[in-house]
Scaffold this motif. Structure first.
Motif: not given
Length: 746
Positions: A163-169, A728-738
């Motif tokens: 759920n946290m990696c390749h769900e989108a694939s 996908s409901d996968t966390p967006t760990s490559k798209s974080i605004m900081v």
């Protein structure tokens, strides 16, 4: 090699470790507990890599976390240790139960642990109040038994590492080609004329892949890389299995083209290449030259091409350049490689899957590959590269919160019980259920749930409010230090260890790699403790105490894994003659219909999608606010998933620390900072929750301006639980605004 030696010495097993590694990924040995890259049909005696050495040394260490280790410190004190410091204490040796009065874990007998876990699970108001997590390190046999137990218990709550990696694939490929797995074999890399590597870093995540890319480069294949960060392994690679190259300290150029898109800009870059391909087709047609497109493939095998073509033509180059961060010329040069190659593979990983629009991006990759018929023939195809060694196999054998009707029907018919039909919880839904009180129990089959998941502070709160937490593990980790009202740590055998049944016979387990090859694994090392049980035995013990043996004789299955495989064969297509085929060298391949141009989609054809580009990517949003940046998390070179082997990242020039932020030198100047300055990294999600990662050091790096990067799990505190991929409901760990908050300069 120096890094490998350091890891073996640190583990206390330099001699036995070398012997162990000779059995890694061999037909008569064990599957490396590291990545899911495939094993060659013509395997060598040394089919392992640096990360494989680290993974095996980490598991086969001679260090032990005995009851004395837990007696020395309270759980509150242990919580102050870093991930590296905690796991460095070695292998768990005894089942442990949390004692709230002393704030310590104390030894407990297996039968007592099973009985209490079963009693609590039976006492819940309904089965949907329990969450059953699975890590990709679990074998097919353990995963199948786990899902069977949970469904007999009465729920489909299967939050899973996928759920946290390749769900989108999986989602995107099922929509596009009808199968949620890659369509290539390892042998296809020997025939490809071009390989597009998008959003992945094999040097750190699956180093054996670099050997295949190196061999492809040496025979003249063009390798086009799309990665925001310059990764040394994708530029040049020294193969440790090439004796001459190692003796001469040489290396091989890997990437023929290296493009650095902005974070979230991959879909635009791929759309741009498709636009260039369509333009080249028009030029060829006008000049009476051979077609660029594979019109035969498009007509016979594809649906929706006209709509997709219109969508591409409606997308302007200005929009593509702005969103991708690449120039039209760069994109057209990459497209030219595609046009000139007859056989193309496209491979990707979490740099693609952990964005808001990941499913759309992977659909765009499929669209691009359809244009010239690069699916379903030798040397060509789609290749999502999974992370942990059996994350793909776990899903194949039933770890799925949204199981298919056919699978549930097969279980119900074969085992003769009423199977739960309502969809269960994925990772984010499970965390939400824990937070709102609708979940009361958590059982983790491997992994480090608290450190792998987003929003670290919220996840700790979620776990600690539960009635029951159970962790099946080989080493102590931070998830164990967030105990529920009743909490157990149950130590299991590792992949490298012998798993003997009551008669002294060695048990064989199986795994499935990224190429859908299923092969056996049998450990060779003596168990770290005589009290260790296999994952299968632990699951069987919990199941017996919870649901009894009216439907399944759990003890019988735990005694002989061949019996589990008989049940897999009876309920899951593709596993015919499972026990026989598993014992052949290199195992067997699970047939992939899409690889044979059989499309299990609603239209019966490969399906184009025609989504517009995202309205805005994280980079485009970040640049609208002064001092804001788009952050991605990734691994260091001394790390695998949440497991930290050491504090060095020699590929990126970082030594002895992990709290660093990689940033473009010009961005440092723009914020009046310099290399070595220390900052707090502040999340800029719009939900009113303060998220801060404290005390990080700036490291100048070759990365697009406006984008930054750093290591997880340290930066997972900044990943909002409420920000997940569409579909996908996968966390967006490559798209974080900081943004940054200044600390004292170094």
């Amino acid at each position: 090699m120096k890094s490998c030696g350091k890891q073996l010495l640190q583990s206390g097993m330099p001699i036995s470790g070398a012997r162990t590694m000779l059995k890694a990924n061999q037909p008569d040995g064990f599957d490396c507990p590291g990545c899911a890259w495939g094993d060659p049909e013509h395997g060598s005696s040394f089919e392992f890599c640096e990360n494989g050495v680290k993974a095996v040394a980490w598991e086969a260490t001679e260090k032990r976390a005995t009851p004395a280790f837990f007696a020395k410190r309270t759980v509150s004190e242990l919580r102050q240790l870093s991930d590296y410091e905690l796991e460095l204490n070695g292998r768990l040796t005894h089942p442990m139960r949390y004692d709230a009065t002393s704030d310590r874990y104390l030894p407990v007998a297996w039968e007592v642990a099973f009985a209490e876990i079963g009693s609590i699970l039976k006492g819940l108001a309904n089965p949907d109040r329990a969450e059953f997590y699975t890590s990709g390190r679990a074998s097919n046999e353990a995963a199948f038994l786990y899902q069977l137990f949970v469904r007999v218990y009465g729920t489909n709550n299967f939050p899973d590492c996928s759920n946290m990696c390749h769900e989108a694939s999986g989602i995107a490929m099922r929509q596009a080609v009808g199968v949620g797995k890659g369509t290539v074999l390892l042998e296809d890399f020997e025939e490809a004329e071009a390989i597009f590597v998008i959003g992945q870093n094999p040097g750190t995540n699956h180093p054996r892949m670099l050997g295949d890319l190196r061999r492809a480069a040496l025979r003249g294949a063009r390798i086009v890389v799309f990665n925001p960060i310059r990764e040394r392994g994708l530029e040049r690679f020294s193969d440790p299995q090439d004796k001459i190259e190692m003796l001469r300290r040489g290396s091989t150029d890997i990437a023929s083209h290296y493009l650095q898109p902005q974070l979230g800009g991959d879909m635009a870059a791929i759309r741009g290449m498709a636009k260039a391909v369509l333009a080249a087709e028009e030029v060829a047609a006008a000049a009476g030259l051979p077609s660029v497109l594979d019109h035969s493939f498009l007509a016979e095998h594809c649906a929706g091409f006209a709509e997709y073509k219109a969508s591409v033509e409606a997308t302007s180059w200005a929009e593509i350049e702005d969103q991708s961060g690449l120039s039209r010329e760069e994109i057209e040069r990459a497209a030219d490689v595609y046009i000139k190659a007859e056989r193309v593979i496209c491979t990707w990983a979490m740099g693609v899957t952990q964005h808001l629009h990941s499913v759309s991006t992977i659909r765009e990759i499929a669209n691009f590959m359809f244009l010239r018929g690069n699916i379903g023939r030798p040397g060509a195809g789609l290749c999502p590269v999974r992370g942990h060694s059996n994350v793909q196999g776990d899903r194949t054998v039933g770890i799925d919160e949204k199981p298919s009707k056919d699978f549930l029907d097969a279980l119900e018919t074969h085992f003769r019980f009423t199977v739960p039909r309502q969809h269960g919880h994925n990772v984010l839904a499970a965390i939400g259920a824990m937070l709102d009180g609708s979940a009361a129990a958590f059982i983790g089959l491997g992994g480090n749930f608290a450190r792998a998941t987003p929003d670290s502070a919220l996840v700790e709160k979620a776990l600690r409010r539960l009635k029951l937490t159970v962790h099946i593990a080989t080493k102590p980790n931070h998830s164990h230090l967030m105990p529920g009202e009743t909490a157990f740590i149950l130590p299991c055998l590792g992949r490298t260890e012998m798993d003997l049944n009551a008669t002294g016979n060695s048990q064989l387990v199986s795994v499935e790699d990224s190429m859908s090859m299923v092969h056996g694994s049998a450990g060779i090392n003596r168990p770290a403790s005589p009290l260790l049980l296999s994952e299968v035995a632990i699951i069987a013990g919990i199941a017996q105490a919870t649901v009894g043996s009216a439907v399944v004789d759990w003890a019988e299955l735990a005694e002989d894994y061949d019996r589990i495989r008989d049940h897999i064969e009876a309920t899951i297509p593709g596993f015919e003659d499972y026990n026989k085929r598993l014992r052949k060298p290199r195992g067997f391949h699970l047939r992939n219909a899409a690889a044979h141009r059989k499309w299990q989609t609603p239209t019966g054809k490969a399906s184009f999608s025609c989504q517009a580009l995202p309205e805005q990517t994280v980079h485009q949003r970040a640049r609208k606010g002064e001092g804001r940046f788009a952050l991605q998390t990734f691994r260091s070179h001394d790390q695998y998933n949440t497991t930290v082997y050491g504090l060095d990242d020699r590929y990126r020039g970082v030594y002895g620390e992990r709290q660093v932020i990689f940033i473009h030198p010009e961005d440092l100047k723009a914020i009046n900072a310099k290399a070595g300055d220390r900052v707090d990294v502040v999340g800029e999600h719009d939900d009113g929750i303060e998220r801060v990662a404290r005390d990080f050091r700036f490291v100048p790096y070759d990365i697009p301006r406006g984008s930054i990067a750093g290591y997880y799990p340290e930066l997972n505190v900044l990943v909002p639980l409420g920000s997940a991929g569409e579909e996908s409901d996968t966390p967006t760990s490559k798209s974080i605004m900081v943004s940054f908050r200044r600390r004292n300069a170094a």
